[in-house]
Design an enzyme around this catalytic site. Structure first.
Site, PDB file in Angstrom:
ATOM      1  N   GLU A 264      -5.345  -5.205  10.465  1.00 12.71           N
ATOM      2  CA  GLU A 264      -4.335  -4.170  10.688  1.00 12.71           C
ATOM      3  C   GLU A 264      -4.650  -3.409  11.968  1.00 12.71           C
ATOM      4  O   GLU A 264      -5.501  -2.492  11.949  1.00 12.71           O
ATOM      5  CB  GLU A 264      -4.330  -3.175   9.526  1.00 12.71           C
TER       6      GLU A 264
ATOM      7  N   ASN B 239       0.868  -1.176   0.000  1.00 11.25           N
ATOM      8  CA  ASN B 239       0.000   0.000   0.000  1.00 11.25           C
ATOM      9  C   ASN B 239       0.907   1.230   0.000  1.00 11.25           C
ATOM     10  O   ASN B 239       1.504   1.559   1.015  1.00 11.25           O
ATOM     11  CB  ASN B 239      -0.886  -0.031   1.263  1.00 11.25           C
ATOM     12  N   TRP B 240       1.007   1.866  -1.159  1.00 10.59           N
ATOM     13  CA  TRP B 240       1.952   2.996  -1.282  1.00 10.59           C
ATOM     14  C   TRP B 240       1.408   4.288  -0.697  1.00 10.59           C
ATOM     15  O   TRP B 240       2.118   5.289  -0.637  1.00 10.59           O
ATOM     16  CB  TRP B 240       2.312   3.211  -2.761  1.00 10.59           C
ATOM     17  N   LYS B 241       0.146   4.278  -0.318  1.00  9.84           N
ATOM     18  CA  LYS B 241      -0.475   5.497   0.235  1.00  9.84           C
ATOM     19  C   LYS B 241      -0.228   6.684  -0.707  1.00  9.84           C
ATOM     20  O   LYS B 241      -0.284   6.506  -1.915  1.00  9.84           O
ATOM     21  CB  LYS B 241       0.019   5.755   1.658  1.00  9.84           C
TER      22      LYS B 241
ATOM     23  N   GLY C 285       2.358   2.073  10.795  1.00 10.50           N
ATOM     24  CA  GLY C 285       3.348   3.140  10.715  1.00 10.50           C
ATOM     25  C   GLY C 285       4.058   3.461  12.016  1.00 10.50           C
ATOM     26  O   GLY C 285       4.760   4.465  12.125  1.00 10.50           O
TER      27      GLY C 285
ATOM     28  N   GLU D 126      -6.872   4.655   7.751  1.00  7.03           N
ATOM     29  CA  GLU D 126      -6.644   6.071   7.424  1.00  7.03           C
ATOM     30  C   GLU D 126      -7.861   6.673   6.733  1.00  7.03           C
ATOM     31  O   GLU D 126      -8.157   7.852   6.891  1.00  7.03           O
ATOM     32  CB  GLU D 126      -5.368   6.209   6.576  1.00  7.03           C
TER      33      GLU D 126
ATOM     34  N   HIS E   3      -9.549   0.908   4.958  1.00  6.48           N
ATOM     35  CA  HIS E   3      -8.254   1.185   5.604  1.00  6.48           C
ATOM     36  C   HIS E   3      -8.469   2.200   6.728  1.00  6.48           C
ATOM     37  O   HIS E   3      -9.255   3.135   6.588  1.00  6.48           O
ATOM     38  CB  HIS E   3      -7.254   1.728   4.571  1.00  6.48           C
TER      39      HIS E   3
ATOM     40  N   SER F 285       3.283  -2.286  10.271  1.00 12.91           N
ATOM     41  CA  SER F 285       4.727  -2.276  10.525  1.00 12.91           C
ATOM     42  C   SER F 285       5.442  -3.581  10.152  1.00 12.91           C
ATOM     43  O   SER F 285       6.428  -3.951  10.788  1.00 12.91           O
ATOM     44  CB  SER F 285       5.012  -1.911  11.991  1.00 12.91           C
TER      45      SER F 285
ATOM     46  N   GLY G 205       2.839  -1.212   4.279  1.00  9.14           N
ATOM     47  CA  GLY G 205       2.871   0.209   3.929  1.00  9.14           C
ATOM     48  C   GLY G 205       4.297   0.660   3.654  1.00  9.14           C
ATOM     49  O   GLY G 205       4.856   0.424   2.578  1.00  9.14           O
ATOM     50  N   GLY G 206       4.916   1.283   4.658  1.00  6.10           N
ATOM     51  CA  GLY G 206       6.241   1.891   4.497  1.00  6.10           C
ATOM     52  C   GLY G 206       7.269   1.023   3.773  1.00  6.10           C
ATOM     53  O   GLY G 206       7.939   1.487   2.833  1.00  6.10           O
TER      54      GLY G 206
HETATM   55  C1  PEP Z   1      -0.812   0.122   6.020  1.00  2.13           C
HETATM   56  O1  PEP Z   1      -0.995   1.331   6.038  1.00  2.13           O
HETATM   57  O2  PEP Z   1      -1.629  -0.630   5.452  1.00  2.13           O
HETATM   58  C2  PEP Z   1       0.377  -0.402   6.686  1.00  2.13           C
HETATM   59  C3  PEP Z   1       0.400  -1.666   6.991  1.00  2.13           C
HETATM   60  O3  PEP Z   1       1.374   0.494   6.942  1.00  2.13           O
HETATM   61  P1  PEP Z   1       2.808   0.174   7.609  1.00  2.13           P
HETATM   62  O4  PEP Z   1       3.313  -1.110   7.037  1.00  2.13           O
HETATM   63  O5  PEP Z   1       3.663   1.346   7.224  1.00  2.13           O
HETATM   64  O6  PEP Z   1       2.580   0.065   9.077  1.00  2.13           O
END
Ligand code: PEP
Length: 269
Positions: A179, A8-10, A185, A108, A106, A223, A244-245
């Site tokens: 999640e 997920n590149w956001k 994050g 966010e 999600h 994470s 994500g990251g």
């Molecule tokens: C996400 O936003 O779906 C996610 C898992 O982010 P991160 O891996 O950065 O915690």
């Protein structure tokens, strides 16, 4: 069951040049892996990246001759097709632009865009109507976690699946991503024992909604990185990761995929 590693590149990266660099790097590393003599496609996870809507076409064109899928992060809840909805992009448009799945729910989007249950149901319905798969994201806040309320909160989020018409037709197009909000994050992750307990509860609950959901993959997200992926990958209860990251770095993303590849090989004995 097929495992999945989804990036997920956001709202990243900033430029088309960087999108191109990232997809090219993922593609060349994946193709290199795929061409190795001992590559076992039955154990390698299905890869998918979900770029910003503005980058969907470029990413899907760059990856079109691979079996790496491209998904989108959101679709309009106003209409599945076209219409006077400024700023929105529909399920139909996403599919046409090369997306084959969409994230829905999600945290966010739930928090920053105040997406309600009705909105999420509508988005899922529109996605399925147009032929997109849905990665349905659920997760508890730190307050709920501290109170030991994780499972009731997740069940509350999952119960909206009961409102979907013809769920039987779409079971192969649903992935559930657990999640924890407090993990996204932050670098904090629940223990593997906690994740396994939660995934078992999710499976039991969704199977109660519709027996066909027994086969829906349940991913962990929050994470996940190249250093901690092994523990999730080694569990038979974790069917992959939503990342994500770490998905913005081709080496880290492919290293997470490798963890699930090896995990699957070991689980298969
Ligand atoms: C996400 O936003 O779906 C996610 C898992 O982010 P991160 O891996 O950065 O915690």
């Amino acid at each position: 069951m097929q495992s999945w590693v989804i990036g997920n590149w956001k709202k990243n990266p900033a430029t088309l040049t960087e999108v191109n660099e990232l997809t090219s790097a993922i593609k060349s590393k994946f193709l290199q892996k795929q061409s190795s003599q001992d590559f076992d496609s039955t154990c390698y996870p299905q890869l998918m990246v979900a770029p910003s809507t503005i980058h969907l076409v470029m990413a899907s064109q760059s990856l079109e001759d691979t079996n790496i899928l491209v998904g989108c992060q959101d679709i309009s809840a106003k209409s599945a097709t076209i219409g006077a909805y400024t700023g929105d992009s529909s399920a139909q448009q996403m599919l046409n632009a090369g997306g084959s799945w969409t994230l829905v729910g999600h945290s966010e989007r739930r928090s920053y865009h105040r997406e309600t249950e009705d909105t999420l149901i509508t988005k899922m319905r529109f996605a399925f109507e147009q032929g997109l798969g849905v990665v349905f994201c659920i997760g508890e806040t730190i307050e709920a976690y501290d109170l030991g309320k994780t499972i009731p909160v997740l069940e509350e989020q999952l119960q909206i699946l009961k409102s979907l018409p013809n769920l039987n037709e779409f079971f192969a197009k649903i992935i559930i991503a657990y999640e924890p909000v407090w993990s996204i994050g932050t670098g904090k992750v629940p223990s593997i024992e906690e994740v396994e307990k939660v995934h078992q509860a999710i499976k039991q609950y969704v199977t109660g909604i519709n027996a066909s959901l027994a086969d829906a993959p349940i991913l962990y997200g929050g994470s996940v990185n190249a250093d901690n992926a092994d523990q999730f990958a080694a569990s038979k209860w974790v069917d992959g990761a939503l990342v994500g990251g770490a998905s913005l770095d081709a080496d880290k993303f492919l290293s997470i995929a490798d963890s699930f590849y090896q995990g699957k090989q070991q689980l298969n004995g």
